[in-house]
Design a protein around this motif. Sequence first.
Motif, short mmCIF file in Angstrom:
data_model
loop_
_atom_site.label_atom_id
_atom_site.label_comp_id
_atom_site.label_asym_id
_atom_site.label_seq_id
_atom_site.Cartn_x
_atom_site.Cartn_y
_atom_site.Cartn_z
N CYS A 49 0.85 -1.19 0.00
CA CYS A 49 0.00 0.00 0.00
C CYS A 49 0.88 1.24 0.00
CB CYS A 49 -0.91 -0.01 1.23
SG CYS A 49 -2.22 1.23 1.18
N TRP A 50 0.54 2.22 -0.87
CA TRP A 50 1.32 3.46 -0.99
C TRP A 50 0.45 4.65 -0.62
CZ3 TRP A 50 1.52 -0.41 -4.71
CH2 TRP A 50 2.77 -1.05 -4.86
N THR A 51 1.02 5.55 0.14
CA THR A 51 0.28 6.71 0.62
C THR A 51 0.56 7.92 -0.25
OG1 THR A 51 0.46 5.88 2.88
CG2 THR A 51 -0.14 8.21 2.60
N TYR A 52 -0.49 8.56 -0.72
CA TYR A 52 -0.38 9.81 -1.50
C TYR A 52 -0.60 10.98 -0.55
CZ TYR A 52 -0.20 7.69 -6.14
OH TYR A 52 0.19 7.01 -7.27
N ARG A 53 0.28 11.97 -0.64
CA ARG A 53 0.20 13.14 0.24
C ARG A 53 0.23 14.42 -0.60
NH1 ARG A 53 1.30 11.39 5.44
NH2 ARG A 53 2.30 9.32 5.56
N ASN A 54 -0.29 15.51 -0.02
CA ASN A 54 -0.23 16.81 -0.69
C ASN A 54 1.09 17.50 -0.38
OD1 ASN A 54 -0.48 17.77 1.92
ND2 ASN A 54 -2.54 18.62 1.63
N LEU A 100 0.08 13.52 -7.59
CA LEU A 100 1.27 12.74 -7.88
C LEU A 100 1.74 12.00 -6.63
CD1 LEU A 100 3.29 15.36 -9.97
CD2 LEU A 100 1.90 13.46 -10.84
N TYR A 101 2.35 10.86 -6.83
CA TYR A 101 2.97 10.12 -5.74
C TYR A 101 4.35 10.71 -5.49
CZ TYR A 101 5.04 6.26 -3.08
OH TYR A 101 5.67 5.51 -2.11
N GLY A 102 4.53 11.27 -4.30
CA GLY A 102 5.79 11.94 -3.97
C GLY A 102 5.72 13.44 -4.08
N LEU A 103 4.51 13.99 -4.13
CA LEU A 103 4.35 15.43 -4.27
C LEU A 103 4.98 16.18 -3.09
CD1 LEU A 103 3.16 17.83 -5.83
CD2 LEU A 103 1.01 17.44 -4.61
N ALA A 122 8.26 1.26 -8.60
CA ALA A 122 9.46 1.75 -9.25
C ALA A 122 9.94 3.04 -8.61
CB ALA A 122 9.19 1.95 -10.74
N ALA A 123 9.00 3.89 -8.17
CA ALA A 123 9.39 5.14 -7.51
C ALA A 123 10.13 4.87 -6.22
CB ALA A 123 8.14 5.98 -7.25
N ASP A 124 9.67 3.90 -5.43
CA ASP A 124 10.37 3.55 -4.20
C ASP A 124 11.77 3.04 -4.50
OD1 ASP A 124 8.14 4.31 -2.81
OD2 ASP A 124 7.41 2.27 -2.44
N ALA A 125 11.90 2.28 -5.60
CA ALA A 125 13.21 1.73 -5.94
C ALA A 125 14.18 2.84 -6.33
CB ALA A 125 13.06 0.72 -7.09
N HIS A 133 18.29 12.88 -6.45
CA HIS A 133 17.12 13.26 -7.22
C HIS A 133 15.85 13.08 -6.40
CE1 HIS A 133 20.21 12.36 -10.22
NE2 HIS A 133 19.52 13.05 -11.10
N VAL A 134 14.80 13.73 -6.85
CA VAL A 134 13.46 13.52 -6.31
C VAL A 134 12.72 12.60 -7.26
CG1 VAL A 134 11.27 14.56 -5.67
CG2 VAL A 134 13.39 15.76 -5.19
N CYS A 135 12.13 11.54 -6.74
CA CYS A 135 11.44 10.59 -7.61
C CYS A 135 9.93 10.63 -7.34
CB CYS A 135 11.95 9.17 -7.38
SG CYS A 135 11.21 8.00 -8.54
N ILE A 136 9.15 10.69 -8.43
CA ILE A 136 7.70 10.74 -8.33
C ILE A 136 7.09 9.83 -9.38
CG2 ILE A 136 7.69 13.11 -7.45
CD1 ILE A 136 6.90 14.05 -10.24
N SER A 137 5.79 9.59 -9.22
CA SER A 137 5.04 8.82 -10.21
C SER A 137 3.62 9.35 -10.23
CB SER A 137 5.07 7.33 -9.87
OG SER A 137 4.44 6.57 -10.90
N SER A 138 2.80 8.75 -11.07
CA SER A 138 1.39 9.16 -11.17
C SER A 138 0.51 7.94 -11.03
CB SER A 138 1.14 9.85 -12.52
OG SER A 138 1.43 8.97 -13.59
#
Length: 704
Positions: A49-54, A100-103, A122-125, A133-138
Amino acid sequence: MNDPFAAINSKQVTKPKREQPPKVIVMPVPSDAPEPPSFHGKLGVPSQCWTYRNAEGKVLGYVCRFDEAGEGKSYRPLCLFRVGERLQWRWETWPQPRPLYGLDLLVKAPDTAVVIVEGEKAADAVRQLLLKHVCISSPGGSNAAKKADWSGLEGRKVFIWPDADEAGQRYADDVAGCLVKFGAASVTVLVSPDNVPKGWDAADALADGWTPEQAEAFVQSSQVEETQDPEAKPRSRGVSLLSVAQDLELWHSPQKDAFASVLVNDHYEHWSVDSQSFKRWLVGRYYEKTGLAPSTQNLGDALRVFEVRALEQGACHEPFMRTGWQEGETWLDLADESWRAVRITRNGWEVVQNPPVKFIRKQTMSPLPEPEKGHQIEEMRHLINAEDEDYKLIIAWMVASLWGRSRSYPVLALGGEQGSGKSTMARLIRSLADPCAVSASSLPKDERDLMVMAQNGHVLNFDNVSKMESWLSDAICRMATGSGFISRKLHTDGDAYWFQGARPVLLNGIPALTERADLAERALSVRLKRIDEVGRQPEELFWQEWEHLKPGMLGALLDALSTAIRNIESVHLDRHPRMADFARLMVAASTGLGWKDGEFLEAYESNRRGTAEAVFEGDPVAVALHEFLMVRQGGESWVGTATELLAELNVFVSDQIRSSRFWPQKVNAFGNAVERVAPLLRQKQIQVAKKATGSRRLIYLDVI
């Protein structure tokens, strides 16, 4: 029903619809919200489970992964909604645009380069591999990139690490297109290493034992070519739709047309954003960087963004075609491959690399020769089969056509009998004013065609004109004096398609081309002499000689323009003819052409008198009015209505004239004809005036 007591069919019973309570997503999740469910009703307990935050780090929702035996993996978003008065967790996604995931990490590191991958795993990896770098996904996978909110990446340097498959490449293209729209500083799409399995991604790289140093080298390799072979394709696939934008100067015209200035082989070229030339340049640059062609959709998206940037963020410049004027200097575009131009000042002229004015090109434009100094315009006199006065008018028209300050141009009408070389002479004249792949054209079908021609060339040359329709005569008059044309853009309801400006017009034909007074006042009517068999030479030899003379003749015309800039402010005419700016220009340029004071004005006035006389003699209404007042009335004034005047004229004009199409049959048409010929009668010392007295509209004829 006929029987009110019959049994009711169950199909006839309609149940009342239950109104659903309103459902609204709640973001961020408040502190008093219920705990999210720990399992899905059908899929069971999630494996991850992945948490999306503002941006402030507050929870917006979750994305859960479920591994089903024999059926693979599936993902479900989990968001909080207000259903009626209750807060309720539902396995539904966010409305568009999605977060976005990692906003929250993106906001905390505003100056750090960003890596975008497909999927939260993949973003966690990547966060373990690329520590700088900052890594994000959608959310939503490879098909939902356009549904995410990418606005937070404006001005950021971005790398896209796609999955090594077709869906991953599509995701990368979609993300890149969104980043173009939102103004990312640069975007580079990484290319997977050779020999990796299909679908390979950042998570696989971590599983394969990649170190942070390997991952950093993988990203950095996208910024330089790893091979010294100039014909080899680079490893990285940069999204040139943004990287090229760093080399562009986007700007717009006062008419709100979008343009781009691009650097090509050490010189700048200026193209309309929607032109084929700019599209070819953009595709070429993309191929140079990637070895691939951009998709049609990405190309279209980028062009639309470039247009918006040009209109909203770009500077406003005046685009010029062939000639231009800026800060007291006139410019002439040579239209060669190096995009050179000639700068003409009061002290002379010079050929300039990378001129500061924005010259635009059309596909049919041909180059002018590089001009040569030290020549006199009389060196081409033997090629022009016209009298001396007409020769001066031809040269004057050529000078005016190169004058970048002109807001109006005289119409050059070449006449003469068969065998006088009208078409050849028109080609020669245009080759020194505005050479074109299509040197001459037929008359336009309507004003819209004329407007299109004016937008695609500086000089309009119409060949073998056999007749001049009224609408065309009026349109050419407006084209000569700089009036505008406007029409509805095709395939739209109300968008305007328009042209504002003046163009030099060149006509040639056997009959008189100035039958209307308004065109006659704007025209230089030149009659070419017939070339006999003794004087005629083979056309090949004629053009060979002209090509040899042309650079020097262009230089002589530029000398005249330089002289005009030096003298024009001190020129004051005693009388101002209809084309007063043209007359003033040529008086200022005369000494640069080796002409004596007053020599041009004498030729110009003589031509105007001859043209006016020809127009007068060709207009039956003007001739009839002149005869009526000077002969029938003995020079005495006359007052009456248009009906009375038409009746008077019908008494003595011949039956042949009355039945011709040039003689007005109706009173209102006759009234318009009287107004039209008033300038011709004024030159014959007859004043025409119209006045309304009570219910009567009177015409006054007086001898001046």
